[in-house]
Design an enzyme around this catalytic site. Sequence first.
Site, PDB file in Angstrom:
ATOM      1  N   CYS A   9      -7.353  -8.969  -2.060  1.00 57.90           N
ATOM      2  CA  CYS A   9      -8.612  -8.219  -1.931  1.00 57.90           C
ATOM      3  C   CYS A   9      -8.452  -6.694  -1.983  1.00 57.90           C
ATOM      4  O   CYS A   9      -9.387  -5.987  -2.361  1.00 57.90           O
ATOM      5  CB  CYS A   9      -9.329  -8.638  -0.653  1.00 57.90           C
ATOM      6  SG  CYS A   9      -8.269  -8.744   0.785  1.00 57.90           S
ATOM      7  N   GLU A  23       1.144  -7.295   2.811  1.00 63.29           N
ATOM      8  CA  GLU A  23       0.078  -6.722   1.993  1.00 63.29           C
ATOM      9  C   GLU A  23       0.582  -5.629   1.040  1.00 63.29           C
ATOM     10  O   GLU A  23       0.152  -5.558  -0.108  1.00 63.29           O
ATOM     11  CB  GLU A  23      -0.986  -6.138   2.944  1.00 63.29           C
ATOM     12  CG  GLU A  23      -2.302  -5.833   2.290  1.00 63.29           C
ATOM     13  CD  GLU A  23      -3.206  -7.052   2.144  1.00 63.29           C
ATOM     14  OE1 GLU A  23      -2.758  -8.189   2.410  1.00 63.29           O
ATOM     15  OE2 GLU A  23      -4.370  -6.869   1.753  1.00 63.29           O
ATOM     16  N   ARG A  48      -5.348  -1.737   8.781  1.00 66.38           N
ATOM     17  CA  ARG A  48      -6.575  -2.459   9.166  1.00 66.38           C
ATOM     18  C   ARG A  48      -7.418  -1.516  10.026  1.00 66.38           C
ATOM     19  O   ARG A  48      -6.890  -0.881  10.954  1.00 66.38           O
ATOM     20  CB  ARG A  48      -6.202  -3.711   9.966  1.00 66.38           C
ATOM     21  CG  ARG A  48      -7.359  -4.615  10.272  1.00 66.38           C
ATOM     22  CD  ARG A  48      -7.797  -5.481   9.124  1.00 66.38           C
ATOM     23  NE  ARG A  48      -6.821  -6.468   8.721  1.00 66.38           N
ATOM     24  CZ  ARG A  48      -6.832  -7.101   7.554  1.00 66.38           C
ATOM     25  NH1 ARG A  48      -7.772  -6.834   6.652  1.00 66.38           N
ATOM     26  NH2 ARG A  48      -5.925  -8.004   7.261  1.00 66.38           N
ATOM     27  N   HIS A  86     -13.083  -2.829   1.594  1.00 69.31           N
ATOM     28  CA  HIS A  86     -11.783  -2.159   1.659  1.00 69.31           C
ATOM     29  C   HIS A  86     -11.895  -0.804   0.946  1.00 69.31           C
ATOM     30  O   HIS A  86     -12.302  -0.737  -0.226  1.00 69.31           O
ATOM     31  CB  HIS A  86     -10.707  -2.982   0.966  1.00 69.31           C
ATOM     32  CG  HIS A  86     -10.310  -4.234   1.710  1.00 69.31           C
ATOM     33  ND1 HIS A  86     -10.736  -4.546   2.989  1.00 69.31           N
ATOM     34  CD2 HIS A  86      -9.483  -5.260   1.338  1.00 69.31           C
ATOM     35  CE1 HIS A  86     -10.194  -5.691   3.369  1.00 69.31           C
ATOM     36  NE2 HIS A  86      -9.451  -6.146   2.388  1.00 69.31           N
TER      37      HIS A  86
HETATM   38  N1  LIG Z   1     -10.479 -13.846   4.238  1.00 68.02           N
HETATM   39  C1  LIG Z   1     -10.399 -13.074   3.155  1.00 68.02           C
HETATM   40  O1  LIG Z   1     -11.039 -12.026   3.005  1.00 68.02           O
HETATM   41  C2  LIG Z   1      -9.493 -13.460   2.027  1.00 68.02           C
HETATM   42  C3  LIG Z   1      -9.503 -12.648   0.899  1.00 68.02           C
HETATM   43  C4  LIG Z   1      -8.719 -13.014  -0.187  1.00 68.02           C
HETATM   44  C5  LIG Z   1      -7.962 -14.146  -0.114  1.00 68.02           C
HETATM   45  N2  LIG Z   1      -7.945 -14.935   0.980  1.00 68.02           N
HETATM   46  C6  LIG Z   1      -7.154 -16.169   0.922  1.00 68.02           C
HETATM   47  O2  LIG Z   1      -8.062 -17.285   0.842  1.00 68.02           O
HETATM   48  C7  LIG Z   1      -7.540 -18.404   1.523  1.00 68.02           C
HETATM   49  C8  LIG Z   1      -8.511 -18.860   2.583  1.00 68.02           C
HETATM   50  O3  LIG Z   1      -8.707 -17.833   3.549  1.00 68.02           O
HETATM   51  P1  LIG Z   1      -9.799 -17.996   4.705  1.00 68.02           P
HETATM   52  O4  LIG Z   1      -9.865 -16.674   5.374  1.00 68.02           O
HETATM   53  O5  LIG Z   1     -11.025 -18.607   4.174  1.00 68.02           O
HETATM   54  O6  LIG Z   1      -9.055 -19.068   5.682  1.00 68.02           O
HETATM   55  P2  LIG Z   1      -9.719 -20.084   6.715  1.00 68.02           P
HETATM   56  O7  LIG Z   1     -11.043 -19.611   7.176  1.00 68.02           O
HETATM   57  O8  LIG Z   1      -8.665 -20.365   7.740  1.00 68.02           O
HETATM   58  O9  LIG Z   1      -9.947 -21.426   5.855  1.00 68.02           O
HETATM   59  C9  LIG Z   1      -8.892 -22.230   5.412  1.00 68.02           C
HETATM   60  C10 LIG Z   1      -9.414 -23.454   4.683  1.00 68.02           C
HETATM   61  O10 LIG Z   1      -8.273 -24.248   4.315  1.00 68.02           O
HETATM   62  C11 LIG Z   1      -8.496 -25.571   4.781  1.00 68.02           C
HETATM   63  N3  LIG Z   1      -7.240 -26.241   5.109  1.00 68.02           N
HETATM   64  C12 LIG Z   1      -6.401 -25.987   6.148  1.00 68.02           C
HETATM   65  N4  LIG Z   1      -5.373 -26.882   6.141  1.00 68.02           N
HETATM   66  C13 LIG Z   1      -5.587 -27.700   5.083  1.00 68.02           C
HETATM   67  C14 LIG Z   1      -4.901 -28.821   4.547  1.00 68.02           C
HETATM   68  N5  LIG Z   1      -3.770 -29.299   5.127  1.00 68.02           N
HETATM   69  N6  LIG Z   1      -5.396 -29.430   3.451  1.00 68.02           N
HETATM   70  C15 LIG Z   1      -6.525 -28.973   2.866  1.00 68.02           C
HETATM   71  N7  LIG Z   1      -7.255 -27.920   3.329  1.00 68.02           N
HETATM   72  C16 LIG Z   1      -6.779 -27.290   4.423  1.00 68.02           C
HETATM   73  C17 LIG Z   1      -9.361 -25.426   6.017  1.00 68.02           C
HETATM   74  O11 LIG Z   1      -9.994 -26.660   6.338  1.00 68.02           O
HETATM   75  P3  LIG Z   1     -10.411 -27.057   7.870  1.00 68.02           P
HETATM   76  O12 LIG Z   1     -11.686 -26.342   8.156  1.00 68.02           O
HETATM   77  O13 LIG Z   1     -10.590 -28.525   7.781  1.00 68.02           O
HETATM   78  O14 LIG Z   1      -9.283 -26.630   8.732  1.00 68.02           O
HETATM   79  C18 LIG Z   1     -10.336 -24.343   5.533  1.00 68.02           C
HETATM   80  O15 LIG Z   1     -11.313 -24.923   4.711  1.00 68.02           O
HETATM   81  C19 LIG Z   1      -6.183 -17.967   2.079  1.00 68.02           C
HETATM   82  O16 LIG Z   1      -5.190 -18.379   1.178  1.00 68.02           O
HETATM   83  C20 LIG Z   1      -6.308 -16.457   2.150  1.00 68.02           C
HETATM   84  O17 LIG Z   1      -5.050 -15.824   2.058  1.00 68.02           O
HETATM   85  C21 LIG Z   1      -8.707 -14.619   2.054  1.00 68.02           C
END
Ligand SMILES: NC(=O)c1ccc[n+]([C@@H]2O[C@H](COP(=O)([O-])OP(=O)(O)OC[C@H]3O[C@@H](n4cnc5c(N)ncnc54)[C@H](OP(=O)(O)O)[C@@H]3O)[C@@H](O)[C@H]2O)c1
Length: 350
Positions: A150, A202, A235, A242
């Site tokens: 991001c 990062e 942060r 950002h």
């Molecule tokens: N947050 C941001 O701004 C941002 C920006 C860019 C990229 N990212 C990337 O995007 C991804 C998601 O981030 P997030 O912030 O959305 O994380 P999050 O809120 O923790 O969500 C993670 C997701 O992965 C699922 N998950 C966890 N364990 C799993 C498994 N064993 N099998 C299948 N699904 C599973 C979770 O399902 P449950 O609900 O069932 O646990 C949930 O749907 C990460 O790789 C992160 O690095 C995030």
Amino acid sequence: MNENRIPVGILGATGMVGQHFVKFLQNHPWFEIAWMGASDRSAGRLYREATVWRLEGEMPCGVEDFEVRECKPVNAPRLMFSAMDASVATDIEREFAKAAHVVVSNSRNHRMEPDVPLVIPEVNPDHLKIIPHQQRLRGWEGQIATNPNCSTIVLAMALAPLKPFGITRVIATTMQAISGAGYPGVASMDINANVIPFIGGEEEKMQQETQKILGDFTGEGLRPLSAKVSAHCNRVPVLDGHTVTVSVEFERKPSKQDIVSALVNYRSTPQDRKLPSAPPQPVIYMEESDRPQPRRDVERERGMAVFVGRLRECPVLDYKFVALGHNTIRGAAGAAVLNAELMYSEGLLD
Ligand SMILES: NC(=O)c1ccc[n+]([C@@H]2O[C@H](COP(=O)([O-])OP(=O)(O)OC[C@H]3O[C@@H](n4cnc5c(N)ncnc54)[C@H](OP(=O)(O)O)[C@@H]3O)[C@@H](O)[C@H]2O)c1
């Protein structure tokens, strides 16, 4: 299902980025959510039971009663968006690509693999040409394409219009919103009235991803930009958006007016093809001395544009400026949806 729209699935649909996908895909003219997957903690439950909706407004209607599936390539649509936790994304995304799915991923796991395109549709749409190599090398019928981190996307979109001047060195310092850390993110006791000068991994991601994105497709592989990129990542107590302050040096120092013209006139493939999520103007140059600001500017253009301002001479490198982008829209879900639109327009989803 609307027969004219392409069914899509979301891996990690219950998480923060997954919810942004759900919101961003609402009323999409080409794509329609048909499948949602998450961990086995959520599988078998209805989306509204498995998900604590954390975005503004209500959970979009039409998805509440979807049954959440296990993230296995069984009866899933061909086009899959991925927002899975990075600890599990590597193998699951590969399994889907092996099973002939087109995986458009937001996770970091495959971004730096040499045969995986790391795409910003305005900046390096030609990097999708690596996909046939990926399929041949890995024996996949499907494929994986990724979007950047991001903070990288903000820097790379601001630098891309300046690439013709020959970028040689870049120093970028971020002020990154707390939403970039997912939910619940950084503890309020740590981030309130504070700055945390460390975000694990990062700086390396920003440096390497920027070089890959601004590099060239050679016909056989992706050659990274040879410019040196140094990132400092912090942060800050901002909710969304950002901000990146950038100093840049060029092979041929342009005039300030040349840089402004390059930024203002920057248009690319998504604008030419009128892709549904493409902002009409991908980089918006602001003349005001105190802009861009996250609270005032980040939601404009549906969160899909990058804002640049405060362009001035730099006594160390050639010029310096400020850039701002929406980390969970242009830096996550919106980036992946625009990538899928580009892939569709290239015939990669046929
Ligand atoms: N947050 C941001 O701004 C941002 C920006 C860019 C990229 N990212 C990337 O995007 C991804 C998601 O981030 P997030 O912030 O959305 O994380 P999050 O809120 O923790 O969500 C993670 C997701 O992965 C699922 N998950 C966890 N364990 C799993 C498994 N064993 N099998 C299948 N699904 C599973 C979770 O399902 P449950 O609900 O069932 O646990 C949930 O749907 C990460 O790789 C992160 O690095 C995030």
